[in-house]
Write a protein that holds these residues in place. Structure first.
Motif, PDB file in Angstrom:
ATOM      1  N   UNK A  56      39.124  70.500  44.205  1.00 43.70           N
ATOM      2  CA  UNK A  56      39.030  72.052  43.948  1.00 43.70           C
ATOM      3  C   UNK A  56      38.913  73.112  45.026  1.00 43.70           C
ATOM      4  N   UNK A  57      37.984  72.574  45.820  1.00 43.03           N
ATOM      5  CA  UNK A  57      37.548  73.611  47.035  1.00 43.03           C
ATOM      6  C   UNK A  57      38.436  73.666  48.004  1.00 43.03           C
ATOM      7  N   UNK A  58      39.113  72.209  48.513  1.00 40.51           N
ATOM      8  CA  UNK A  58      39.870  72.378  49.554  1.00 40.51           C
ATOM      9  C   UNK A  58      41.370  72.589  49.240  1.00 40.51           C
ATOM     10  N   UNK A  59      42.029  73.480  49.701  1.00 41.17           N
ATOM     11  CA  UNK A  59      43.267  73.842  49.290  1.00 41.17           C
ATOM     12  C   UNK A  59      44.293  72.575  49.558  1.00 41.17           C
ATOM     13  N   UNK A  60      45.118  72.531  48.886  1.00 45.08           N
ATOM     14  CA  UNK A  60      46.181  71.578  49.119  1.00 45.08           C
ATOM     15  C   UNK A  60      47.214  71.920  50.066  1.00 45.08           C
ATOM     16  N   UNK A  61      47.239  71.208  51.263  1.00 46.70           N
ATOM     17  CA  UNK A  61      48.338  71.468  52.256  1.00 46.70           C
ATOM     18  C   UNK A  61      48.824  70.342  52.962  1.00 46.70           C
ATOM     19  N   UNK A  62      49.986  70.333  53.526  1.00 45.73           N
ATOM     20  CA  UNK A  62      50.095  69.357  54.397  1.00 45.73           C
ATOM     21  C   UNK A  62      49.327  69.121  55.758  1.00 45.73           C
ATOM     22  N   UNK A  63      48.788  67.931  56.100  1.00 42.90           N
ATOM     23  CA  UNK A  63      48.112  67.797  57.087  1.00 42.90           C
ATOM     24  C   UNK A  63      48.667  67.146  58.389  1.00 42.90           C
ATOM     25  N   UNK A  64      49.831  66.527  58.103  1.00 36.07           N
ATOM     26  CA  UNK A  64      50.551  65.613  59.140  1.00 36.07           C
ATOM     27  C   UNK A  64      52.204  65.849  58.954  1.00 36.07           C
ATOM     28  N   UNK A  65      52.747  66.249  59.803  1.00 32.77           N
ATOM     29  CA  UNK A  65      54.266  66.137  59.844  1.00 32.77           C
ATOM     30  C   UNK A  65      54.829  65.136  60.851  1.00 32.77           C
ATOM     31  N   UNK A  66      55.385  63.969  60.056  1.00 32.14           N
ATOM     32  CA  UNK A  66      55.969  62.796  60.954  1.00 32.14           C
ATOM     33  C   UNK A  66      57.343  62.864  61.441  1.00 32.14           C
ATOM     34  N   UNK A  67      57.897  63.920  61.190  1.00 32.85           N
ATOM     35  CA  UNK A  67      59.295  64.267  61.673  1.00 32.85           C
ATOM     36  C   UNK A  67      59.092  64.345  63.195  1.00 32.85           C
ATOM     37  N   UNK A  68      60.288  64.130  63.801  1.00 32.56           N
ATOM     38  CA  UNK A  68      60.392  64.503  65.443  1.00 32.56           C
ATOM     39  C   UNK A  68      60.385  65.662  65.557  1.00 32.56           C
ATOM     40  N   UNK A  69      59.615  66.440  66.532  1.00 36.44           N
ATOM     41  CA  UNK A  69      59.500  67.665  66.938  1.00 36.44           C
ATOM     42  C   UNK A  69      61.005  68.160  67.735  1.00 36.44           C
ATOM     43  N   UNK A 108      48.373  68.355  66.158  1.00 33.12           N
ATOM     44  CA  UNK A 108      46.889  67.795  66.419  1.00 33.12           C
ATOM     45  C   UNK A 108      46.470  67.914  67.794  1.00 33.12           C
ATOM     46  N   UNK A 109      47.161  67.853  68.698  1.00 31.03           N
ATOM     47  CA  UNK A 109      46.841  67.884  69.882  1.00 31.03           C
ATOM     48  C   UNK A 109      46.481  69.523  70.362  1.00 31.03           C
ATOM     49  N   UNK A 110      47.362  70.350  69.944  1.00 28.28           N
ATOM     50  CA  UNK A 110      47.116  71.829  70.129  1.00 28.28           C
ATOM     51  C   UNK A 110      45.864  72.311  69.214  1.00 28.28           C
ATOM     52  N   UNK A 111      45.468  71.432  68.497  1.00 28.69           N
ATOM     53  CA  UNK A 111      44.312  71.837  67.444  1.00 28.69           C
ATOM     54  C   UNK A 111      43.025  71.540  68.278  1.00 28.69           C
ATOM     55  N   UNK A 112      42.867  70.702  69.245  1.00 22.22           N
ATOM     56  CA  UNK A 112      41.614  70.511  69.737  1.00 22.22           C
ATOM     57  C   UNK A 112      40.763  71.904  70.294  1.00 22.22           C
ATOM     58  N   UNK A 113      39.421  71.848  69.529  1.00 20.45           N
ATOM     59  CA  UNK A 113      38.757  73.240  69.740  1.00 20.45           C
ATOM     60  C   UNK A 113      38.565  73.771  70.892  1.00 20.45           C
ATOM     61  N   UNK A 114      38.317  72.929  72.196  1.00 20.53           N
ATOM     62  CA  UNK A 114      37.906  73.428  73.214  1.00 20.53           C
ATOM     63  C   UNK A 114      39.170  74.049  74.206  1.00 20.53           C
ATOM     64  N   UNK A 121      50.620  77.949  64.951  1.00 19.01           N
ATOM     65  CA  UNK A 121      51.180  76.366  65.241  1.00 19.01           C
ATOM     66  C   UNK A 121      51.294  75.677  63.744  1.00 19.01           C
ATOM     67  N   UNK A 122      51.083  76.572  63.006  1.00 18.54           N
ATOM     68  CA  UNK A 122      51.030  75.823  61.579  1.00 18.54           C
ATOM     69  C   UNK A 122      52.425  75.746  61.206  1.00 18.54           C
TER      70      UNK A 122
END
Length: 234
Positions: free
Chosen positions: A129-142, A210-216, A224-225
């Motif tokens: 309930x707390x975590x909103x439902x969303x896609x976390x990974x898109x497996x289609x080729x960029x 995922x690569x662009x989401x690295x915090x540092x 990039x969403x």
């Protein structure tokens, strides 16, 4: 209590019913009187059981009657069977003490396990309930359109992103800059396309996100969403 969740006492009586009938039927009336004196049976049940002439059937009916009355009556009968008077009269009843202890321990363990499972399930539901439902990974080729959008959003730190996140050698970056002078967006786009060519079938939109989401890297994540959306036309 529902038959779907019988108490440990009821389970014990049902499991040991045949053994108890065999032990107690030798003095069925004696057991019946003691059960009646402890109000373990109803007046009507007492009359019906007493009228039975066959000891085995009398004990069977007594046990069935007490089981039908529920956990309280079952516990009362077990206490009667453990009393000094019945233990002395029926030495074979000695087993009932250790068996009841094991049964109750098993019942407590099962209840505890059930509570833990319910608590775990409730925690999972609360988290969902707390975590909103969303896609976390898109497996289609960029796509190239997506790469161009990323190139526009990366900004001045694109060399750091290319080396750290995309694992592109600095020599290759120098070549890309030389081939695309005076246009940073084209430089970044070329670097991203090089990454896509190297990755092949692993160059998915989700992987790039995922690569662009690295915090540092400290990149603006909201830019990039769109990479998470499989229906994105970009």
């Amino acid at each position: 209590m529902s038959d779907n969740a019988p108490s440990g006492e009821l389970q014990l009586l049902r499991r040991r019913k045949a053994q108890l009938i065999s032990i107690l039927s030798g003095q069925a009336d004696f057991v019946l009187q003691h059960a009646d004196s402890r109000s373990l049976i109803t007046p009507q049940g007492y009359r019906q059981i007493k009228s039975c002439r066959i000891p085995d059937e009398k004990m069977r009916d007594l046990l069935d009657h007490i089981i039908e009355r529920g956990p309280e009556a079952a516990q009362g009968l077990l206490e009667l069977l453990q009393s000094q008077e019945l233990q002395e009269t029926f030495p074979k009843l000695a087993f009932i003490k250790s068996t009841q202890a094991d049964s109750i321990c098993f019942g407590d363990e099962r209840k505890s396990r059930s509570k833990r499972l319910k608590k775990h399930k409730k925690t999972q539901e609360m988290q969902e309930e707390v975590v909103p439902s969303k896609k976390t990974f898109n497996a289609t080729l960029v796509t190239e359109k997506q790469l161009m959008s990323v190139a526009r959003a990366i900004g001045q730190s694109w060399r750091e992103v290319a080396i750290i996140a995309l694992d592109i050698p600095s020599v290759k970056l120098e070549q890309i800059v030389a081939d695309n002078p005076n246009c940073q967006v084209n430089q970044v786009f070329t670097a991203l396309r090089h990454w896509r060519n190297v990755q092949g079938n692993n160059a998915t939109a989700g992987s790039l996100h995922s690569l662009l989401s690295q915090q540092h890297l400290a990149l603006p994540q909201e830019a990039f969403n769109f990479l998470l959306d499989e229906s994105s036309p970009m």
